[in-house]
Design an enzyme around this catalytic site. Structure first.
Site, PDB file in Angstrom:
ATOM      1  N   GLN A 193     -14.778 -21.200  85.856  1.00 41.51           N
ATOM      2  CA  GLN A 193     -16.175 -20.924  85.473  1.00 41.51           C
ATOM      3  C   GLN A 193     -16.983 -20.335  86.619  1.00 41.51           C
ATOM      4  OE1 GLN A 193     -17.382 -24.682  82.921  1.00 41.51           O
ATOM      5  NE2 GLN A 193     -15.640 -25.062  84.251  1.00 41.51           N
TER       6      GLN A 193
ATOM      7  N   LYS B 224     -20.469 -28.343 101.781  1.00 41.88           N
ATOM      8  CA  LYS B 224     -20.343 -29.587 102.556  1.00 41.88           C
ATOM      9  C   LYS B 224     -21.101 -29.444 103.874  1.00 41.88           C
ATOM     10  CE  LYS B 224     -15.725 -29.557 102.319  1.00 41.88           C
ATOM     11  NZ  LYS B 224     -15.384 -28.767 101.141  1.00 41.88           N
ATOM     12  N   GLY B 225     -21.575 -30.578 104.404  1.00 40.21           N
ATOM     13  CA  GLY B 225     -22.074 -30.561 105.769  1.00 40.21           C
ATOM     14  C   GLY B 225     -23.566 -30.355 105.910  1.00 40.21           C
TER      15      GLY B 225
ATOM     16  N   ARG C  89      -5.054 -31.936  72.456  1.00 37.76           N
ATOM     17  CA  ARG C  89      -4.727 -31.298  73.733  1.00 37.76           C
ATOM     18  C   ARG C  89      -6.025 -31.108  74.505  1.00 37.76           C
ATOM     19  NH1 ARG C  89      -0.489 -32.728  72.268  1.00 37.76           N
ATOM     20  NH2 ARG C  89       1.450 -31.540  72.035  1.00 37.76           N
TER      21      ARG C  89
ATOM     22  N   GLY D  95     -21.862 -24.348  96.351  1.00 39.63           N
ATOM     23  CA  GLY D  95     -20.730 -23.798  95.605  1.00 39.63           C
ATOM     24  C   GLY D  95     -20.974 -22.350  95.223  1.00 39.63           C
TER      25      GLY D  95
ATOM     26  N   HIS E  36     -12.755 -24.434  88.072  1.00 36.42           N
ATOM     27  CA  HIS E  36     -13.400 -23.387  88.876  1.00 36.42           C
ATOM     28  C   HIS E  36     -13.293 -21.998  88.272  1.00 36.42           C
ATOM     29  CE1 HIS E  36     -13.105 -26.818  91.533  1.00 36.42           C
ATOM     30  NE2 HIS E  36     -14.111 -26.283  92.205  1.00 36.42           N
TER      31      HIS E  36
ATOM     32  N   ILE F 231     -23.944 -22.489  88.689  1.00 35.63           N
ATOM     33  CA  ILE F 231     -23.473 -22.452  87.299  1.00 35.63           C
ATOM     34  C   ILE F 231     -24.072 -23.603  86.503  1.00 35.63           C
ATOM     35  CG2 ILE F 231     -21.311 -21.321  87.933  1.00 35.63           C
ATOM     36  CD1 ILE F 231     -19.894 -24.018  87.278  1.00 35.63           C
ATOM     37  N   ASP F 232     -24.501 -24.672  87.188  1.00 38.59           N
ATOM     38  CA  ASP F 232     -25.003 -25.858  86.475  1.00 38.59           C
ATOM     39  C   ASP F 232     -26.358 -25.601  85.809  1.00 38.59           C
ATOM     40  OD1 ASP F 232     -22.779 -26.965  87.721  1.00 38.59           O
ATOM     41  OD2 ASP F 232     -23.956 -27.850  89.341  1.00 38.59           O
TER      42      ASP F 232
ATOM     43  N   MET G  90     -17.711 -27.717  83.539  1.00 42.55           N
ATOM     44  CA  MET G  90     -18.491 -28.199  84.682  1.00 42.55           C
ATOM     45  C   MET G  90     -19.974 -28.319  84.307  1.00 42.55           C
ATOM     46  SD  MET G  90     -16.918 -26.324  88.023  1.00 42.55           S
ATOM     47  CE  MET G  90     -15.526 -27.038  88.892  1.00 42.55           C
TER      48      MET G  90
HETATM   49  O1  F6P Z   1     -22.409 -27.253  91.389  1.00 47.05           O
HETATM   50  C1  F6P Z   1     -21.424 -26.372  90.967  1.00 47.05           C
HETATM   51  C2  F6P Z   1     -20.141 -27.105  90.680  1.00 47.05           C
HETATM   52  O2  F6P Z   1     -19.185 -26.151  90.220  1.00 47.05           O
HETATM   53  C3  F6P Z   1     -20.255 -28.251  89.677  1.00 47.05           C
HETATM   54  O3  F6P Z   1     -20.354 -27.812  88.351  1.00 47.05           O
HETATM   55  C4  F6P Z   1     -19.006 -29.032  90.009  1.00 47.05           C
HETATM   56  O4  F6P Z   1     -19.177 -30.397  89.663  1.00 47.05           O
HETATM   57  C5  F6P Z   1     -18.875 -28.864  91.502  1.00 47.05           C
HETATM   58  O5  F6P Z   1     -19.621 -27.708  91.850  1.00 47.05           O
HETATM   59  C6  F6P Z   1     -17.466 -28.701  91.997  1.00 47.05           C
HETATM   60  O6  F6P Z   1     -17.486 -28.696  93.390  1.00 47.05           O
HETATM   61  P1  F6P Z   1     -16.258 -28.229  94.297  1.00 47.05           P
HETATM   62  O7  F6P Z   1     -16.303 -26.734  94.380  1.00 47.05           O
HETATM   63  O8  F6P Z   1     -16.515 -28.885  95.596  1.00 47.05           O
HETATM   64  O9  F6P Z   1     -14.991 -28.692  93.621  1.00 47.05           O
END
Ligand code: F6P
Length: 358
Positions: free
Chosen positions: A283, A76-77, A275, A10, A281, A138-139, A181
């Site tokens: 973030q 992916k992949g 709410r 990501g 994304h 970001i995690d 996230m």
């Molecule tokens: O690993 C980074 C991250 O943004 C996670 O915080 C989140 O769960 C995931 O990727 C989201 O993935 P995607 O971009 O496939 O929606």
């Protein structure tokens, strides 16, 4: 020397700042050619491989400010079990290694999270090419480093979201739930929650109960405050232990939406108007903050210096105000979760923030 570089997994803020640092150090410091591989490992499966030379002119003054990655990426992949159109999985690792040979690369710098690093390491062992990795996510869950590129900006974005939610919460006497996230780690939720004045922070590392949250909101009301801010990490589980997931056709399930579940529980338990905002994304995008630019620059320069010294199979990192490097093998399958006895959790508890368990 022909040095390859790719971004994998990501995206996040700060990747372009890494590219700028690597190109500058490699070209100016050592006189090498840098080859940028497009769309991560996937670009090495294309024929010819999708890649372009990165010269000093990529730094036109704007690159360090830009979010995303000019090389493109994918999360992916896995080439060792690549999903084919007919639904089967095929080992395409030989094609990737051949792609590296076709580009005549002497070494590769891979910018990625722990999953990407694990794949790149397997490729380097199988293909016999030198690899240095730079942690980004970001995690912030990559082991052996206190920070990964992109984390600080994500925390900043989540904190700003709380800054914007607080006045509207107070104006309408509402409970605002912000879902952030972070995959299985609660780093973004915890730090942004403290910085943004959250009353409740729920992270995957700490089991929560609705009674505890209700008690905290009742207490806030008793003190005469008319609003509350709740931060929820995307991977927390429901009361019956289930993950809340989203899925799209042909894609692996991913976290998302548990904020709405928590919002409903809070509304039921307190009668408050609730709410929910799912930050998503947002973030990952945007301008990298100063700290991410610094980390990106430091990691990029050190990674090139490691290649120059012939020190491979190493990941660069940041620990106790030092740039370090560690064996890539030490960071694989060992995600860095929130330290429950560490200073950040102690600080949250000291501020009276409800972490769901007291
Ligand atoms: O690993 C980074 C991250 O943004 C996670 O915080 C989140 O769960 C995931 O990727 C989201 O993935 P995607 O971009 O496939 O929606």
């Amino acid at each position: 020397m022909r040095l390859g570089i790719l971004t994998s997994g990501g995206d996040c803020a700060g990747l372009n700042a890494v590219l700028r640092a690597v190109v500058h150090r490699a070209v100016e410091g050592y006189g090498w050619t840098v080859v940028g591989i497009e769309q991560g490992i996937r670009g090495l499966m294309d024929r010819p491989p999708s890649a372009r030379d990165l010269a000093l002119d990529i730094f036109d003054g704007t690159l360090i400010r830009q979010g995303g990655t000019i090389l493109g990426t994918t999360n992916k992949g896995d080439p060792f079990a690549f999903p084919m159109a007919d639904g089967s999985l095929r080992d395409r690792s030989d094609e990737v290694i051949e792609g590296i040979r076709m580009l005549s690369l002497d070494a590769l710098i891979g910018v990625g999270g722990d999953g990407s690093q694990a794949i790149l390491r397997k490729l380097s062992q199988k293909g016999g090419f030198g690899l240095v990795t730079i942690p980004k996510t970001i995690d912030n869950d990559v082991a052996e480093t206190e920070v990964a590129v992109g984390y600080d900006t994500a925390v900043q974005v989540a904190t700003e979201a709380l800054d914007r939610l607080q006045p509207t919460a107070a104006s309408h006497s509402r409970v605002m739930v912000l879902e952030v996230m972070g995959r299985d780690a609660g780093h973004i939720a915890l730090v942004a929650g403290i910085a943004g004045g959250a009353d409740v922070i729920l992270i995957p590392e700490i089991p929560w109960s609705v009674d505890c949250i209700v008690r905290r909101i009742d207490r806030i009301r008793a003190l005469g405050r008319n609003f509350a801010l709740v931060v929820v990490a995307e991977a927390i589980r429901t009361e019956d232990g289930k993950s809340v997931l989203q899925s799209a056709p042909g894609e692996a399930a991913r976290y998302g939406g548990v904020g709405h579940y928590i919002g409903d529980r809070i509304a039921e338990g307190t009668g408050a108007e609730v709410r929910v905002t799912v930050l998503g994304h947002i973030q990952r995008g945007g301008t990298p903050d100063a700290r991410d630019r610094l980390i990106a620059a430091a990691f990029g320069v050190h990674a090139v210096d490691l290649v120059a010294a012939g020190k491979f199979d190493r990941m660069v990192g940041w620990r106790a105000r030092e740039i370090i490097d560690v064996p890539i093998g030490d960071v694989i399958d060992a995600p860095r979760l929130v330290d429950l006895d560490g200073p950040v959790v102690r600080t949250a508890r000291g501020l009276g923030i409800c972490l769901g368990d007291d």
